[in-house]
Design an enzyme around this catalytic site. Structure first.
Site, short mmCIF file in Angstrom:
data_model
loop_
_atom_site.label_atom_id
_atom_site.label_comp_id
_atom_site.label_asym_id
_atom_site.label_seq_id
_atom_site.Cartn_x
_atom_site.Cartn_y
_atom_site.Cartn_z
N TYR A 164 2.57 -16.78 -1.21
CA TYR A 164 3.62 -16.04 -1.93
C TYR A 164 3.30 -16.04 -3.41
O TYR A 164 2.97 -17.08 -3.98
CB TYR A 164 4.99 -16.69 -1.71
CG TYR A 164 5.88 -15.80 -0.88
CD1 TYR A 164 6.17 -14.51 -1.31
CD2 TYR A 164 6.40 -16.23 0.33
CE1 TYR A 164 6.96 -13.67 -0.54
CE2 TYR A 164 7.19 -15.40 1.11
CZ TYR A 164 7.47 -14.11 0.66
OH TYR A 164 8.24 -13.28 1.41
N GLU A 198 5.19 -13.84 -5.95
CA GLU A 198 6.06 -12.88 -6.64
C GLU A 198 5.88 -13.01 -8.16
O GLU A 198 5.83 -14.13 -8.69
CB GLU A 198 7.52 -13.12 -6.24
CG GLU A 198 7.78 -12.66 -4.82
CD GLU A 198 9.22 -12.83 -4.38
OE1 GLU A 198 10.04 -13.31 -5.17
OE2 GLU A 198 9.51 -12.49 -3.22
N ASP A 228 -0.16 12.33 -8.83
CA ASP A 228 -0.40 11.54 -7.62
C ASP A 228 -1.75 11.99 -7.08
O ASP A 228 -1.87 13.06 -6.47
CB ASP A 228 0.73 11.82 -6.62
CG ASP A 228 0.51 11.11 -5.29
OD1 ASP A 228 -0.60 10.60 -5.05
OD2 ASP A 228 1.46 11.09 -4.48
N THR A 253 -3.20 6.22 -3.58
CA THR A 253 -3.44 5.25 -2.52
C THR A 253 -4.84 4.69 -2.76
O THR A 253 -5.59 5.22 -3.59
CB THR A 253 -3.42 5.92 -1.13
OG1 THR A 253 -4.34 7.01 -1.15
CG2 THR A 253 -2.03 6.43 -0.78
N LYS A 273 -7.97 6.30 0.90
CA LYS A 273 -8.48 7.63 1.26
C LYS A 273 -9.89 7.78 0.68
O LYS A 273 -10.79 7.07 1.11
CB LYS A 273 -7.50 8.71 0.78
CG LYS A 273 -6.12 8.58 1.45
CD LYS A 273 -5.20 9.72 1.07
CE LYS A 273 -3.87 9.64 1.80
NZ LYS A 273 -2.82 8.96 1.04
N ARG A 309 -5.71 -0.17 2.97
CA ARG A 309 -4.48 0.61 2.83
C ARG A 309 -3.64 0.01 1.70
O ARG A 309 -3.37 -1.19 1.70
CB ARG A 309 -3.66 0.58 4.12
CG ARG A 309 -4.40 1.02 5.35
CD ARG A 309 -3.46 1.32 6.48
NE ARG A 309 -2.87 2.61 6.27
CZ ARG A 309 -3.48 3.77 6.53
NH1 ARG A 309 -4.71 3.78 7.02
NH2 ARG A 309 -2.88 4.91 6.29
N1 DSN Z 1 -0.19 10.66 5.31
C1 DSN Z 1 -0.95 11.04 4.16
C2 DSN Z 1 -1.85 12.17 4.44
O1 DSN Z 1 -2.26 12.30 5.58
O2 DSN Z 1 -2.19 12.92 3.56
C3 DSN Z 1 -0.08 11.34 3.03
O3 DSN Z 1 0.81 10.29 2.85
#
Ligand code: DSN
Length: 425
Positions: free
Chosen positions: A47, A49, A192, A218, A221, A227
């Site tokens: 933990y 925080e 974003d 994110t 990707k 993730r």
């Molecule tokens: N689920 C993601 C995507 O496939 O683009 C977006 O959050």
């Protein structure tokens, strides 16, 4: 203790599924083995925080080093002055930005979900559309972001925040133009970059950082990490909007964002995932990652050309990034039918609304196709022709089980050329 065979057998089964299929979901990728291994490590037990040097628990000296390393590497990638690596996902990162910048009921302006936007950019089904008054811009009939509409709605509604970024948009963004629209009304610009972040990191697409006040992404990707989510500022600033922290003090934007992540929207950070983020960020800082990004773009171009040569209709007629959106109406297919049929052949992608779609989001007229994952598997331009030929065979005989079964066998044989995690046996 005995290994939980039931669960680990399922994990092995998923690995085999990934190995034997062609992965074209534009938001997916394959991490390196060391990124994956970092996630299954001791920091999961801790933990922590708070933030490095300012935690609410003892024993944080090592996770402080891990988190600081992740932050410093991320700052180096994007030449950022400040970064927060704690968001559990891109949606959480966006949620924290909203909490830092907006009061409930204030106005936001984002790309419409049905035009390629994201749920967290003001969809009525999402907290962003429920908590704030959301307005949207779309794309033109040519499939390009409608900056004129963005400007018209911005000048009329005066949103506090303009959001740029998308989940299903194959073209680059004009961040300078967006900033000038925002400056006319004193709005905050949030970029974003969840989808193209890896390409931006390698300098292959326009850089949002100099024009957008806040950038979220994110990490799983095109950045090819675990993730998770991140928030960054290239230049920290004393916020000119007079936004105060919960105690009524004016703060730097970095402080407001830190407070919005913890304690605003999250509790304990996932330090094992942050360790994996640090590993991924280290990989992104290598020349190999830049070569990967260049190959992603070459593959996307080659795949787009292969689809066009077979009479497929690409929204905006092509792509600048890692994905393409295909309108299947001229092929008399829905997105749903295409996704389900291709799934049977172990070719994975997702149905997707196309701009001005006349079908429901559960059916859709289109599919979204992305190349980040197959590029990580080692595919090159010539392989895109093979992949598109396999897709076309399935789609043109979508009710013929024999064809689907033959293609499934060919897909599996084809993918043996591109080993995935051979070290795992
Ligand atoms: N689920 C993601 C995507 O496939 O683009 C977006 O959050």
């Amino acid at each position: 203790m005995q290994k939980d065979k039931q669960v680990f057998d399922l994990i092995d089964k998923e690995l085999e599924r990934q190995r034997n299929g062609i992965e074209l979901i534009a938001s997916e990728n394959f991490t390196s083995l060391q990124v994956m291994q970092a996630m299954g490590t001791a920091p999961t037990n801790k933990y922590a925080e708070g933030y490095p040097g300012k935690r609410y628990y003892g024993g944080c000296e090592v996770v402080d080093e891990i988190e600081t390393l992740a932050i410093e590497r991320l700052k180096k990638i994007f030449r950022a002055q400040w970064a927060n690596v704690q968001p559990h996902s891109g949606a959480q990162a966006n949620g924290a930005v909203f909490l830092a910048v907006m009061k409930p009921g204030e106005k936001i302006l984002g790309l419409d979900l049905s035009m390629g936007g994201h749920l967290t950019h003001g969809s009525p089904a999402n907290f962003s559309g429920k908590t704030y008054e959301a307005f949207h811009y779309g794309v033109t009939r040519d499939g390009i972001v409608d900056y004129e509409q963005m400007e018209t709605v911005a000048l009329r509604e005066k949103p506090k925040m303009i959001i740029c970024g998308a989940s299903a948009y194959s073209r680059d963004w004009d961040y300078q133009r967006i900033r000038s629209i925002a400056d006319a009304i004193g709005a905050v610009v949030l970029a974003d970059i969840a989808h193209p972040a890896g390409l931006i990191a390698s300098g292959l697409l326009n850089d949002p950082f100099d024009h957008c006040h806040i950038v979220t992404s994110t990490t799983h990707k095109t950045l090819r990490g675990p993730r998770g989510g991140i928030i960054m500022l290239r230049h920290d600033f004393e916020n000119p909007w007079g936004i105060k922290d919960p105690k009524g003090n004016l703060r730097m934007m970095s402080q407001l964002l830190d407070l919005a992540v913890f304690p605003g929207t999250q509790g304990g950070p996932l330090e094992h995932v942050i360790a994996a983020k640090a590993v991924a960020f280290g990989e992104i800082l290598t020349e190999d990652f830049k070569a990967y990004g260049q190959q992603v773009i070459r593959n996307a171009q080659a795949m787009a050309a292969a689809f066009v040569s077979r009479g497929y209709h690409l929204i905006s007629e092509g792509t600048d990034n890692h994905l393409m959106l295909i309108d299947l109406r001229n092929k008399n297919l829905t997105g749903k039918k295409a996704q389900e049929t291709l799934d049977k052949a172990h070719i994975t992608l997702n149905k997707n609304a196309v701009p001005f779609d006349d079908k429901s989001p559960f059916v859709t007229s289109g599919i979204r196709v992305g190349v980040p994952a197959i590029t990580t598997r080692g595919m090159k331009e010539k392989d895109m022709e093979t992949v598109v030929a396999l897709i076309d065979r399935v789609l043109m005989q979508a009710d013929d089980e024999k064809t689907i079964s033959e293609v499934r066998t060919e897909v599996s044989a084809f993918m043996q050329q591109f080993p995935l995690y051979p070290e795992l046996g």
